[in-house]
Write a protein that holds these residues in place. Structure first.
Motif, short mmCIF file in Angstrom:
data_model
loop_
_atom_site.label_atom_id
_atom_site.label_comp_id
_atom_site.label_asym_id
_atom_site.label_seq_id
_atom_site.Cartn_x
_atom_site.Cartn_y
_atom_site.Cartn_z
N THR A 8 19.99 -7.07 -6.62
CA THR A 8 19.21 -7.82 -7.60
C THR A 8 18.23 -8.75 -6.89
OG1 THR A 8 21.12 -7.82 -9.08
CG2 THR A 8 19.32 -9.32 -9.63
N LYS A 9 17.00 -8.79 -7.38
CA LYS A 9 15.96 -9.58 -6.75
C LYS A 9 15.13 -10.29 -7.83
CE LYS A 9 12.68 -7.26 -4.67
NZ LYS A 9 11.97 -6.45 -3.66
N PHE A 10 14.67 -11.48 -7.50
CA PHE A 10 13.79 -12.24 -8.39
C PHE A 10 12.41 -12.30 -7.76
CE2 PHE A 10 11.79 -16.32 -9.48
CZ PHE A 10 11.72 -16.18 -10.86
N ALA A 11 11.37 -11.90 -8.52
CA ALA A 11 9.99 -11.91 -8.02
C ALA A 11 9.15 -12.81 -8.91
CB ALA A 11 9.42 -10.50 -8.00
N TYR A 12 8.17 -13.49 -8.28
CA TYR A 12 7.30 -14.39 -9.04
C TYR A 12 5.86 -14.26 -8.56
CZ TYR A 12 6.85 -17.39 -4.93
OH TYR A 12 6.55 -17.87 -3.67
N GLN A 13 4.94 -14.61 -9.42
CA GLN A 13 3.55 -14.79 -9.04
C GLN A 13 2.90 -15.76 -10.02
OE1 GLN A 13 0.56 -11.59 -10.24
NE2 GLN A 13 2.40 -10.36 -9.93
N ALA A 14 1.94 -16.54 -9.52
CA ALA A 14 1.25 -17.49 -10.36
C ALA A 14 -0.16 -17.68 -9.81
CB ALA A 14 1.99 -18.83 -10.39
N ALA A 15 -1.10 -17.96 -10.70
CA ALA A 15 -2.49 -18.14 -10.29
C ALA A 15 -3.17 -19.15 -11.21
CB ALA A 15 -3.25 -16.82 -10.31
N GLN B 89 -7.58 -8.36 -6.12
CA GLN B 89 -6.62 -9.28 -5.52
C GLN B 89 -6.64 -9.12 -4.00
OE1 GLN B 89 -2.52 -9.93 -7.24
NE2 GLN B 89 -1.96 -8.66 -5.47
N VAL B 90 -6.59 -10.25 -3.30
CA VAL B 90 -6.40 -10.30 -1.85
C VAL B 90 -5.14 -11.11 -1.59
CG1 VAL B 90 -7.37 -11.00 0.37
CG2 VAL B 90 -8.89 -10.20 -1.45
N LYS B 91 -4.21 -10.53 -0.84
CA LYS B 91 -2.92 -11.21 -0.64
C LYS B 91 -2.51 -11.14 0.83
CE LYS B 91 0.77 -9.19 -2.36
NZ LYS B 91 1.82 -8.78 -3.32
N PRO C 137 -6.97 -19.20 -6.75
CA PRO C 137 -5.87 -18.98 -5.81
C PRO C 137 -4.61 -18.49 -6.50
CG PRO C 137 -6.12 -21.31 -6.26
CD PRO C 137 -7.27 -20.63 -6.95
N ALA C 138 -3.78 -17.76 -5.75
CA ALA C 138 -2.56 -17.20 -6.31
C ALA C 138 -1.43 -17.29 -5.29
CB ALA C 138 -2.77 -15.75 -6.74
N LEU C 139 -0.20 -17.43 -5.79
CA LEU C 139 1.01 -17.45 -4.98
C LEU C 139 1.93 -16.34 -5.44
CD1 LEU C 139 1.77 -21.29 -4.92
CD2 LEU C 139 0.58 -19.94 -3.18
N PHE C 140 2.68 -15.74 -4.50
CA PHE C 140 3.58 -14.64 -4.81
C PHE C 140 4.83 -14.78 -3.96
CE2 PHE C 140 -0.84 -13.49 -4.38
CZ PHE C 140 -1.17 -12.82 -5.53
N GLY C 141 5.88 -14.08 -4.34
CA GLY C 141 7.07 -14.05 -3.50
C GLY C 141 8.24 -13.41 -4.21
N SER C 142 9.32 -13.18 -3.47
CA SER C 142 10.54 -12.61 -4.05
C SER C 142 11.74 -13.11 -3.26
CB SER C 142 10.49 -11.08 -4.02
OG SER C 142 10.42 -10.59 -2.69
N PHE C 143 12.88 -13.19 -3.96
CA PHE C 143 14.13 -13.66 -3.37
C PHE C 143 15.26 -12.69 -3.71
CE2 PHE C 143 11.49 -17.31 -4.39
CZ PHE C 143 11.55 -18.09 -3.23
N PRO D 41 8.61 -12.68 2.92
CA PRO D 41 8.91 -12.12 1.59
C PRO D 41 8.91 -13.15 0.46
CG PRO D 41 10.34 -11.14 3.23
CD PRO D 41 9.58 -12.23 3.93
N SER D 42 9.34 -14.37 0.74
CA SER D 42 9.46 -15.37 -0.32
C SER D 42 8.16 -16.11 -0.59
CB SER D 42 10.55 -16.39 0.03
OG SER D 42 10.23 -17.05 1.25
N PHE D 43 7.13 -15.87 0.24
CA PHE D 43 5.89 -16.62 0.05
C PHE D 43 4.68 -15.84 0.56
CE2 PHE D 43 2.69 -19.83 1.19
CZ PHE D 43 2.60 -20.50 -0.03
N HIS D 44 3.85 -15.42 -0.39
CA HIS D 44 2.55 -14.81 -0.10
C HIS D 44 1.48 -15.69 -0.74
CE1 HIS D 44 4.72 -10.63 -0.19
NE2 HIS D 44 5.13 -11.40 0.81
N ILE D 45 0.30 -15.69 -0.18
CA ILE D 45 -0.80 -16.47 -0.73
C ILE D 45 -2.04 -15.60 -0.82
CG2 ILE D 45 -1.57 -17.33 1.53
CD1 ILE D 45 -2.16 -20.02 0.08
#
Length: 248
Positions: free
Chosen positions: A219-226, A170-172, A207-213, A177-181
């Motif tokens: 409490t925090k919500f984290a996501y990633q999708a590819a 993975q390369v990120k 390609p992949a997207l990441f982030g957290s809120f 914080p809410s948006f990584h690519i």
């Protein structure tokens, strides 16, 4: 308030479709001592003939120490929401061997996989997980080995198959914080000491997207999708992967 977020997370998880092997997600290891997580992973693989496989995973993770993360999760598999069935129970453990004293951090990843529909046999996955930072860019590279076992009654010598070798990277770019690519890649090579022919291997990239809120102070919500394109055991396939976590 936290209970509402937990309930919302589970309602979202059970309403989605899903897939795992050979979907995976990139294993990353970091200091999350005392942090708990509700973890939902989604994989969907579409093959050239139009067939689709979906596989959901739902689990609970905990940062036992600054170096040790453990998670228990269940996996299901199917071709649609109506025919999903529970497939395996999994116990994952990741242990950091280094924490910043060298240019590249090293961790040991293990995963014990038990089939749901039989008491006979299990699979053990293990291997090194590497991570380094270059400014806002984070690089991850993992090489894992997987060995399946069963009782002597089933296989005579207690061995179901030879040790398999697979990789993930993975390369990120950590913009905010809410948006990584970034980019992700996965592959299965066959027996660790005798790789399969090229047309029987698996290699996927996309390609992949990441982030957290922050949902509240603790409490925090984290996501990633590819979205990945390539092959699954020699056959062309497109893959969508997603991971949602509620951290508290």
């Amino acid at each position: 308030m936290t209970k509402r977020f937990v309930l919302l997370f589970f309602l979202l998880a059970v309403s989605l479709n899903v897939w795992a092997d050979p979907g995976y997600y990139v294993v990353t290891v970091y200091d999350n001592k005392d942090e708990k997580s509700l973890d939902y992973r989604y994989w969907a693989v579409s093959r050239a003939n139009g067939a689709e496989t979906i596989w959901p995973e739902l689990g609970f993770g905990y940062g036992v120490t600054a170096r040790w993360y453990t998670e228990l999760y269940a996996s299901a598999i199917g071709t649609s929401k109506s025919d999903l069935k529970l497939s395996t129970w999994n116990w994952q453990n990741d242990y950091q061997l280094t924490q910043g004293q060298y240019p590249v951090d090293l961790a040991l990843h293990t995963n014990f996989i038990r089939p749901h529909d039989t008491a006979d046999g299990y699979t053990f996955e293990f291997g090194p997980a590497l991570q380094t930072d270059m400014g806002k860019v984070r690089l991850n590279g993992n090489v894992f080995f997987e060995r399946s076992f069963a009782s002597e009654e089933s296989y005579g010598n207690g061995q179901a198959n030879a040790t398999q070798m697979k990789y993930q990277w993975q390369v990120k770019y950590r913009w905010i914080p809410s948006f990584h690519i970034g980019l992700q890649g996965f592959g299965e090579l066959g027996d660790w000491d005798h790789w399969a022919s090229r047309d029987q291997q698996s290699h996927r990239i996309g390609p992949a997207l990441f982030g957290s809120f922050e949902l509240m102070s603790s409490t925090k919500f984290a996501y990633q999708a590819a979205y990945l394109k390539g092959s699954v055991y020699g056959k062309h396939a497109d893959m969508f992967t997603m991971r949602l976590q509620l951290l508290f």
